[in-house]
Design a protein around this motif. Sequence first.
Motif, PDB file in Angstrom:
ATOM      1  N   MET A  28       0.825  -1.204   0.000  1.00 58.58           N
ATOM      2  CA  MET A  28       0.000   0.000   0.000  1.00 58.58           C
ATOM      3  C   MET A  28       0.858   1.252   0.000  1.00 58.58           C
ATOM      4  SD  MET A  28      -1.494  -0.145   3.924  1.00 58.58           S
ATOM      5  CE  MET A  28      -2.427   1.341   3.906  1.00 58.58           C
ATOM      6  N   LEU A  29       0.258   2.329  -0.509  1.00 58.07           N
ATOM      7  CA  LEU A  29       0.877   3.642  -0.471  1.00 58.07           C
ATOM      8  C   LEU A  29       0.017   4.550   0.396  1.00 58.07           C
ATOM      9  CD1 LEU A  29       1.815   4.258  -4.222  1.00 58.07           C
ATOM     10  CD2 LEU A  29       3.408   4.005  -2.319  1.00 58.07           C
ATOM     11  N   VAL A  30       0.669   5.250   1.291  1.00 62.22           N
ATOM     12  CA  VAL A  30      -0.024   6.205   2.152  1.00 62.22           C
ATOM     13  C   VAL A  30       0.519   7.588   1.792  1.00 62.22           C
ATOM     14  CG1 VAL A  30      -0.491   6.912   4.519  1.00 62.22           C
ATOM     15  CG2 VAL A  30      -0.200   4.479   3.980  1.00 62.22           C
ATOM     16  N   PRO A  31      -0.360   8.490   1.333  1.00 59.80           N
ATOM     17  CA  PRO A  31       0.130   9.828   0.993  1.00 59.80           C
ATOM     18  C   PRO A  31       0.557  10.582   2.245  1.00 59.80           C
ATOM     19  CG  PRO A  31      -2.258   9.742   0.774  1.00 59.80           C
ATOM     20  CD  PRO A  31      -1.793   8.346   1.103  1.00 59.80           C
ATOM     21  N   LEU A  32       1.605  11.350   2.110  1.00 56.90           N
ATOM     22  CA  LEU A  32       2.089  12.173   3.214  1.00 56.90           C
ATOM     23  C   LEU A  32       1.429  13.540   3.087  1.00 56.90           C
ATOM     24  CD1 LEU A  32       5.832  11.117   3.047  1.00 56.90           C
ATOM     25  CD2 LEU A  32       4.069  10.279   4.613  1.00 56.90           C
ATOM     26  N   VAL A  43       4.290   0.842   2.161  1.00 57.75           N
ATOM     27  CA  VAL A  43       4.210  -0.204   3.182  1.00 57.75           C
ATOM     28  C   VAL A  43       4.092  -1.538   2.452  1.00 57.75           C
ATOM     29  CG1 VAL A  43       2.940  -1.083   5.171  1.00 57.75           C
ATOM     30  CG2 VAL A  43       3.027   1.391   4.745  1.00 57.75           C
ATOM     31  N   ALA A  44       4.989  -2.469   2.783  1.00 62.87           N
ATOM     32  CA  ALA A  44       4.985  -3.759   2.110  1.00 62.87           C
ATOM     33  C   ALA A  44       5.252  -4.885   3.098  1.00 62.87           C
ATOM     34  CB  ALA A  44       6.045  -3.795   1.003  1.00 62.87           C
ATOM     35  N   SER A  45       4.660  -6.023   2.795  1.00 55.76           N
ATOM     36  CA  SER A  45       4.903  -7.236   3.567  1.00 55.76           C
ATOM     37  C   SER A  45       4.888  -8.409   2.598  1.00 55.76           C
ATOM     38  CB  SER A  45       3.810  -7.414   4.630  1.00 55.76           C
ATOM     39  OG  SER A  45       3.999  -8.631   5.321  1.00 55.76           O
ATOM     40  N   ALA A  46       5.949  -9.191   2.628  1.00 60.28           N
ATOM     41  CA  ALA A  46       6.044 -10.381   1.781  1.00 60.28           C
ATOM     42  C   ALA A  46       6.735 -11.472   2.582  1.00 60.28           C
ATOM     43  CB  ALA A  46       6.825 -10.083   0.496  1.00 60.28           C
ATOM     44  N   ALA A 118      -5.202   6.188   1.977  1.00 60.74           N
ATOM     45  CA  ALA A 118      -4.222   5.210   1.495  1.00 60.74           C
ATOM     46  C   ALA A 118      -4.721   4.620   0.193  1.00 60.74           C
ATOM     47  CB  ALA A 118      -3.997   4.110   2.517  1.00 60.74           C
ATOM     48  N   VAL A 119      -3.798   4.113  -0.588  1.00 65.26           N
ATOM     49  CA  VAL A 119      -4.132   3.356  -1.783  1.00 65.26           C
ATOM     50  C   VAL A 119      -3.641   1.941  -1.527  1.00 65.26           C
ATOM     51  CG1 VAL A 119      -3.905   3.142  -4.269  1.00 65.26           C
ATOM     52  CG2 VAL A 119      -3.827   5.416  -3.224  1.00 65.26           C
ATOM     53  N   LEU A 120      -4.580   1.031  -1.412  1.00 65.03           N
ATOM     54  CA  LEU A 120      -4.268  -0.370  -1.120  1.00 65.03           C
ATOM     55  C   LEU A 120      -4.214  -1.152  -2.421  1.00 65.03           C
ATOM     56  CD1 LEU A 120      -3.971  -2.552   1.128  1.00 65.03           C
ATOM     57  CD2 LEU A 120      -6.463  -2.766   1.068  1.00 65.03           C
TER      58      LEU A 120
END
Length: 128
Positions: A28-32, A43-46, A118-120
């Motif tokens: 996801m991207l969270v705008p500041l 934000v990433a999880s793998a 956020a853009v998920l």
Amino acid sequence: MDREVLVDQMRRLERELRRKHGPVALLMLVPLESWPDEAWDLVASAKGFNGVSRIEGIRQLIALLRRVVDRELWSRVIFVNVLQTDDPFVTAMTSLHPTRSVVDLHALRVRDFEIPNAVLFTAKKVAA
């Protein structure tokens, strides 16, 4: 940045992330909001990040980001967060918002985190 270009670039990143680090649990991207220009927190999880330190995971994700997406996007990613697939935030996101489609989130509260926007791109359960 044009929405279509943003989605295309992030899908390219997701494909490479999956290829290099296994199943992706969260992207996801969270705008500041407080930043003067368009800026993002990635934000990433793998699964592949579970076996490395947080710092090493961030280093690997930044290298992948710079290799895969255009400079116009990666230069706007100011912060990078790599989380384990069993992190409480990741498990909450994959339970509350499971998706493989692009979803705009607004006024989100997950665990103790408040996210105004956020853009998920991906949120799916992955075995730790």
